[in-house]
Write a protein that holds these residues in place. Structure first.
Motif, PDB file in Angstrom:
ATOM      1  N   CYS A   1      56.706 -78.454  64.294  1.00  0.00           N
ATOM      2  CA  CYS A   1      55.602 -79.385  64.534  1.00  0.00           C
ATOM      3  C   CYS A   1      55.194 -80.121  63.269  1.00  0.00           C
ATOM      4  O   CYS A   1      54.853 -81.298  63.322  1.00  0.00           O
ATOM      5  CB  CYS A   1      54.403 -78.629  65.113  1.00  0.00           C
ATOM      6  SG  CYS A   1      54.671 -78.062  66.794  1.00  0.00           S
ATOM      7  N   ARG A   2      55.224 -79.435  62.167  1.00  0.00           N
ATOM      8  CA  ARG A   2      54.851 -80.074  60.891  1.00  0.00           C
ATOM      9  C   ARG A   2      55.856 -81.153  60.498  1.00  0.00           C
ATOM     10  O   ARG A   2      55.485 -82.203  59.995  1.00  0.00           O
ATOM     11  CB  ARG A   2      54.780 -78.994  59.805  1.00  0.00           C
ATOM     12  CG  ARG A   2      54.456 -79.482  58.449  1.00  0.00           C
ATOM     13  CD  ARG A   2      52.991 -79.721  58.315  1.00  0.00           C
ATOM     14  NE  ARG A   2      52.733 -80.060  56.915  1.00  0.00           N
ATOM     15  CZ  ARG A   2      51.758 -80.825  56.549  1.00  0.00           C
ATOM     16  NH1 ARG A   2      50.931 -81.301  57.424  1.00  0.00           N
ATOM     17  NH2 ARG A   2      51.597 -81.100  55.273  1.00  0.00           N
ATOM     18  N   GLY A   3      57.137 -80.881  60.753  1.00  0.00           N
ATOM     19  CA  GLY A   3      58.172 -81.850  60.417  1.00  0.00           C
ATOM     20  C   GLY A   3      58.283 -82.985  61.397  1.00  0.00           C
ATOM     21  O   GLY A   3      58.886 -84.017  61.108  1.00  0.00           O
ATOM     22  N   TRP A   4      57.722 -82.816  62.570  1.00  0.00           N
ATOM     23  CA  TRP A   4      57.805 -83.835  63.622  1.00  0.00           C
ATOM     24  C   TRP A   4      57.024 -85.023  63.170  1.00  0.00           C
ATOM     25  O   TRP A   4      57.158 -86.129  63.237  1.00  0.00           O
ATOM     26  CB  TRP A   4      57.247 -83.291  64.917  1.00  0.00           C
ATOM     27  CG  TRP A   4      57.470 -84.203  66.080  1.00  0.00           C
ATOM     28  CD1 TRP A   4      56.687 -85.229  66.456  1.00  0.00           C
ATOM     29  CD2 TRP A   4      58.548 -84.146  67.010  1.00  0.00           C
ATOM     30  NE1 TRP A   4      57.188 -85.818  67.567  1.00  0.00           N
ATOM     31  CE2 TRP A   4      58.349 -85.190  67.929  1.00  0.00           C
ATOM     32  CE3 TRP A   4      59.649 -83.364  67.151  1.00  0.00           C
ATOM     33  CZ2 TRP A   4      59.199 -85.433  68.991  1.00  0.00           C
ATOM     34  CZ3 TRP A   4      60.494 -83.595  68.199  1.00  0.00           C
ATOM     35  CH2 TRP A   4      60.281 -84.622  69.103  1.00  0.00           C
TER      36      TRP A   4
END
Length: 101
Positions: free
Chosen positions: A98-101
């Motif tokens: 989610c953080r990299g999305w």
């Protein structure tokens, strides 16, 4: 409206594995089925449990049954530590995605 379509597409993508392998997963991840399946990995049952707990992010796997099977195979303390590590690893992977999305 775009958010609604995104939700529908994601819901369908998450339902496809359940529709394809739902019955097999149901038998495999019953209480006795999960213990027997993990026990089949012998010394590597803990690694299979960790992988399955991480796969719970995208597959409809009953993590409670997996955690119980790990506790049955390794005992309360060691099985609990393995299950905790698997749950934390799963949460970390999901956060990273989610953080990299």
């Amino acid at each position: 409206m775009r958010l609604v379509w995104l939700f529908v597409v994601l819901a369908v993508l998450f339902l496809i594995p359940f529709l394809i392998w739902g019955e097999w997963f149901g038998q495999l991840f019953s209480g006795d089925g999960a213990v027997a399946w993990l026990d089949g990995y012998g010394r590597w049952a803990w690694a299979a449990g960790l992988v399955l707990l991480v796969l719970d992010i995208v597959l409809p796997l009953p993590s409670t049954v997996l955690i119980s099977a790990l506790g049955y195979l390794y005992g309360t303390v060691v099985g609990g530590l393995i299950a905790t590590a698997g749950s934390m690893l799963s949460a970390t992977v999901a956060y990273g995605i989610c953080r990299g999305w």
